[in-house]
Design a protein around this motif. Structure first.
Motif, PDB file in Angstrom:
ATOM      1  N   TYR A   1       0.854  -1.187   0.000  1.00  0.00           N
ATOM      2  CA  TYR A   1       0.000   0.000   0.000  1.00  0.00           C
ATOM      3  C   TYR A   1       0.892   1.239   0.000  1.00  0.00           C
ATOM      4  CZ  TYR A   1      -4.338  -2.567   0.777  1.00  0.00           C
ATOM      5  OH  TYR A   1      -5.423  -3.394   0.626  1.00  0.00           O
ATOM      6  N   LEU A   2       0.751   2.071  -1.043  1.00  0.00           N
ATOM      7  CA  LEU A   2       1.550   3.285  -1.165  1.00  0.00           C
ATOM      8  C   LEU A   2       0.904   4.473  -0.475  1.00  0.00           C
ATOM      9  CD1 LEU A   2       2.424   2.926  -4.958  1.00  0.00           C
ATOM     10  CD2 LEU A   2       3.927   2.409  -3.019  1.00  0.00           C
TER      11      LEU A   2
ATOM     12  N   GLU B   1      10.657   6.234   0.427  1.00  0.00           N
ATOM     13  CA  GLU B   1       9.982   5.336   1.375  1.00  0.00           C
ATOM     14  C   GLU B   1       9.437   4.097   0.667  1.00  0.00           C
ATOM     15  OE1 GLU B   1       8.338   8.580   4.673  1.00  0.00           O
ATOM     16  OE2 GLU B   1       7.229   8.266   2.795  1.00  0.00           O
ATOM     17  N   ALA B   2       8.898   4.305  -0.530  1.00  0.00           N
ATOM     18  CA  ALA B   2       8.389   3.155  -1.289  1.00  0.00           C
ATOM     19  C   ALA B   2       9.524   2.210  -1.660  1.00  0.00           C
ATOM     20  CB  ALA B   2       7.677   3.646  -2.551  1.00  0.00           C
TER      21      ALA B   2
ATOM     22  N   GLN C   1       8.530   2.396 -12.102  1.00  0.00           N
ATOM     23  CA  GLN C   1       9.839   2.205 -12.756  1.00  0.00           C
ATOM     24  C   GLN C   1      10.859   1.621 -11.785  1.00  0.00           C
ATOM     25  OE1 GLN C   1      10.327   6.218 -14.064  1.00  0.00           O
ATOM     26  NE2 GLN C   1       9.185   5.930 -15.974  1.00  0.00           N
ATOM     27  N   GLN C   2      10.810   2.084 -10.535  1.00  0.00           N
ATOM     28  CA  GLN C   2      11.720   1.547  -9.526  1.00  0.00           C
ATOM     29  C   GLN C   2      11.383   0.085  -9.224  1.00  0.00           C
ATOM     30  OE1 GLN C   2      14.449   2.872  -8.131  1.00  0.00           O
ATOM     31  NE2 GLN C   2      14.727   0.925  -7.082  1.00  0.00           N
TER      32      GLN C   2
ATOM     33  N   PRO D   1      -0.001   1.922   4.499  1.00  0.00           N
ATOM     34  CA  PRO D   1       1.228   2.390   3.853  1.00  0.00           C
ATOM     35  C   PRO D   1       2.424   2.260   4.792  1.00  0.00           C
ATOM     36  CG  PRO D   1      -0.556   3.943   3.519  1.00  0.00           C
ATOM     37  CD  PRO D   1      -1.044   2.955   4.522  1.00  0.00           C
ATOM     38  N   GLY D   2       3.520   1.712   4.278  1.00  0.00           N
ATOM     39  CA  GLY D   2       4.720   1.554   5.087  1.00  0.00           C
ATOM     40  C   GLY D   2       4.622   0.437   6.108  1.00  0.00           C
ATOM     41  N   GLY D   3       3.668  -0.449   5.946  1.00  0.00           N
ATOM     42  CA  GLY D   3       3.391  -1.479   6.952  1.00  0.00           C
ATOM     43  C   GLY D   3       4.473  -2.525   7.122  1.00  0.00           C
ATOM     44  N   TYR D   4       5.438  -2.592   6.201  1.00  0.00           N
ATOM     45  CA  TYR D   4       6.468  -3.629   6.307  1.00  0.00           C
ATOM     46  C   TYR D   4       7.667  -3.189   7.146  1.00  0.00           C
ATOM     47  CZ  TYR D   4       3.532  -5.845   2.914  1.00  0.00           C
ATOM     48  OH  TYR D   4       2.434  -6.404   2.298  1.00  0.00           O
TER      49      TYR D   4
END
Length: 337
Positions: A46-47, A75-76, A112-113, A290-293
């Protein structure tokens, strides 16, 4: 097998235990025939949980007082690295529906990343125009999932009181625009709990059949997100485990070559019992914020019911005789030799 609405509807009607068992045996045989023992594993990232819609069933509803966050490219990338380190080679990127904050310009560099790190990148975002989908495909997107939520226009209108998502037709025609733009894989579905599940299943089957005939070069999947608890006590039309299973069996029998996904909305026991009976792809270690990992306090879209690690799920699959696969597709296979 040619799809037939009447025959499909019969697969969904109430049946005895012995008849349901016969459906399970037929579905198991077809799954083995077309997918062997493989079970694909995927993970969502989730972004953003920002949204400009007011969907009554969703935890990202703009009226929900939750902690909002949108990941930066840095962050992504950090989250992608964590996921990659777990062993995944395919990624599903998701956002709330807020084009002003997380539109195509926001998504392109992240795709792209991701495309540099993963062999397969898929999206679950807002509906786009054909030109916008073309940009997302050119950036490296191979797959798209877009749920109609409900095919019942009246209920759809009631469930989406404000925001661009109120436009039923723009959402319904999004898969065609994406496929026209070159999307290789398309995921469809509806949200179980908003309307009568049998009618919804028939509408989804007709939608799927139409797209498969028109865009025969593409791959298709279906998934069945089931509401277990809606925000603010919204009443739902609960779908029993038995009905849920029968619907999956029906789709396997009617569409033997279509992938069927099962997310961590469902508990571990049900997910394990459905392996080989139609389901071909399951998510693992899912975080819906978002950022949950990594350590993060942003709010999630829904509660996860299966919290097993990737290693635990792989172990379960292998004990049951399945071959876990953590790669979906390699773009090199689509390049001209």
């Amino acid at each position: 097998m040619t799809f037939n609405v009447s025959s499909f509807a019969k697969l969904l009607t109430a049946t005895s235990d012995s008849e349901l068992n016969n459906l399970a045996l037929k579905a198991k045989k077809l799954t083995q025939q077309h997918f062997g023992n493989t079970i694909q594993l995927y993970i969502p990232l989730y972004l953003s949980n920002e949204c400009c819609n007011s969907c009554l069933y969703c935890g990202f509803n703009k009226n929900q007082k939750i902690k909002r966050q949108t990941l930066s490219l840095e962050e992504a990338t950090s989250q992608l690295q964590i996921i990659k380190s777990k062993g995944f080679d395919n990624i599903l990127l998701l956002t709330g529906e807020h084009k002003a904050s997380v539109g195509v310009d926001y998504l392109e560099p992240i795709i792209q990343q991701a495309q540099k790190m993963f062999s397969y990148v898929a999206l679950e975002v807002f509906p786009c125009t054909t030109a916008e989908y073309k940009k997302l495909v050119d950036a490296g997107t191979s797959g798209l999932t877009i749920y109609q939520e409900t095919y019942n226009r009246k209920i759809y209108s009631n469930m989406h009181p404000a925001g661009p998502k109120r436009d039923f037709d723009f959402r319904f025609t999004a898969p065609e625009r994406a496929l026209t733009a070159g999307m290789r894989k398309m995921g469809l579905g509806f949200l179980l709990g908003l309307s009568d599940w049998q009618t919804e299943a028939i509408n989804l089957a007709e939608h799927l059949d139409y797209l498969m005939k028109k865009y025969w070069k593409a791959d298709f999947t279906v998934s069945f997100p089931r509401i277990h608890e809606a925000p603010n006590g919204l009443p739902i039309q609960a779908v029993s485990d038995r009905d849920f299973v029968q619907m999956i069996l029906a789709f396997r029998i009617a569409f033997p070559k279509v992938g069927i996904l099962l997310s961590t909305r469902e508990n571990a026991q049900l997910r394990d019992n459905l392996l080989g009976l139609g389901v071909t792809q399951i998510s693992a270690e899912s975080k819906t914020n978002p950022g949950g990992y990594s350590e993060n306090s942003s709010d999630e879209q829904f509660k996860v019911s299966d919290n097993r690690s990737l290693e635990e799920i792989i172990s379960t699959l292998e004990k049951k005789g399945f071959d876990p696969v953590i790669k979906d597709w390699s773009t090199i296979l689509s390049k001209k030799q």
